[in-house]
Design a protein around this motif. Structure first.
Motif, PDB file in Angstrom:
ATOM      1  N   ILE A  21      14.956  38.371  23.470  1.00  0.00           N
ATOM      2  CA  ILE A  21      16.387  38.181  23.220  1.00  0.00           C
ATOM      3  C   ILE A  21      16.887  39.354  22.378  1.00  0.00           C
ATOM      4  N   PRO A  22      17.975  40.003  22.783  1.00  0.00           N
ATOM      5  CA  PRO A  22      18.441  41.214  22.091  1.00  0.00           C
ATOM      6  C   PRO A  22      19.176  40.934  20.770  1.00  0.00           C
ATOM      7  N   LEU A  23      18.518  40.230  19.878  1.00  0.00           N
ATOM      8  CA  LEU A  23      19.074  39.965  18.552  1.00  0.00           C
ATOM      9  C   LEU A  23      18.903  41.222  17.708  1.00  0.00           C
ATOM     10  N   THR A  24      20.027  41.760  17.236  1.00  0.00           N
ATOM     11  CA  THR A  24      19.976  42.939  16.379  1.00  0.00           C
ATOM     12  C   THR A  24      19.696  42.533  14.944  1.00  0.00           C
ATOM     13  N   ARG A  25      20.395  41.493  14.483  1.00  0.00           N
ATOM     14  CA  ARG A  25      20.236  41.037  13.110  1.00  0.00           C
ATOM     15  C   ARG A  25      20.791  39.631  12.981  1.00  0.00           C
ATOM     16  N   ALA A  26      20.152  38.851  12.127  1.00  0.00           N
ATOM     17  CA  ALA A  26      20.668  37.542  11.751  1.00  0.00           C
ATOM     18  C   ALA A  26      20.979  37.592  10.257  1.00  0.00           C
ATOM     19  N   THR A  27      22.184  37.178   9.899  1.00  0.00           N
ATOM     20  CA  THR A  27      22.572  37.090   8.495  1.00  0.00           C
ATOM     21  C   THR A  27      22.796  35.624   8.180  1.00  0.00           C
ATOM     22  N   VAL A  28      22.123  35.142   7.140  1.00  0.00           N
ATOM     23  CA  VAL A  28      22.177  33.725   6.791  1.00  0.00           C
ATOM     24  C   VAL A  28      22.842  33.594   5.423  1.00  0.00           C
ATOM     25  N   ARG A  29      23.901  32.806   5.364  1.00  0.00           N
ATOM     26  CA  ARG A  29      24.635  32.556   4.114  1.00  0.00           C
ATOM     27  C   ARG A  29      24.464  31.086   3.771  1.00  0.00           C
ATOM     28  N   LEU A  30      24.019  30.807   2.540  1.00  0.00           N
ATOM     29  CA  LEU A  30      23.727  29.434   2.152  1.00  0.00           C
ATOM     30  C   LEU A  30      24.428  29.067   0.858  1.00  0.00           C
TER      31      LEU A  30
END
Length: 148
Positions: A72-81
């Motif tokens: 899967i061409p995921l470049t980046r995941a940013t997670v805000r919590l």
């Protein structure tokens, strides 16, 4: 201080501030503290920030591993919590009906040339990260005094 064996974390007062603690793992050390407004020296993240960081980093790593494995061409995941406390009666999906309970809100931003199906799969896999599973299941914490 000696570093503990893998899977063990040691937390001890650093001596630098009222609440400043040193965390030692097998290969790392870091400080944790309370903010100045709570009487600390703000020498590091507070305990709840560490908890959120654990969930967020585990989520991002799980998404990266899954995307790599599935192509899967995921470049980046940013997670805000964010952590807060809410009245149980205001929670639609909670078993607890009275009192207060903790709520963690997690927002995930996915970057990459992803179609709707890939996005849905990634969002579903986010709930399968090991820290999410741990926090969502019953946890037993056994406390005893060392050396006894």
């Amino acid at each position: 201080m000696d570093h503990p064996e893998p899977g063990t974390v040691i937390v001890t007062a650093s001596g630098d501030g009222t609440y400043t603690q040193q965390i030692t793992t097998t290969t790392h050390t870091m400080l944790v503290d309370e903010p100045v407004t709570a009487g600390g020296a703000d020498a590091g993240p507070n305990p709840y920030e560490l908890l959120l960081a654990s969930l967020g980093s585990c989520t991002a790593i799980t998404l990266r591993m899954y995307a790599d494995r599935k192509g899967i061409p995921l470049t980046r995941a940013t997670v805000r919590l964010r952590h807060d406390r809410i009245h149980a009666q205001d929670c639609e999906r909670c078993e607890t009906e009275r009192g207060m309970l903790s709520r963690i809100t997690r927002e995930i931003h996915l970057d990459g040339n992803l179609d709707d199906d890939q996005r849905a799969k990634l969002m579903a896999i986010a709930d399968k990260c090991p820290v999410h599973r741990t926090l969502s299941s019953e946890i037993v914490i056994e406390t005893r005094e060392a050396g006894r």
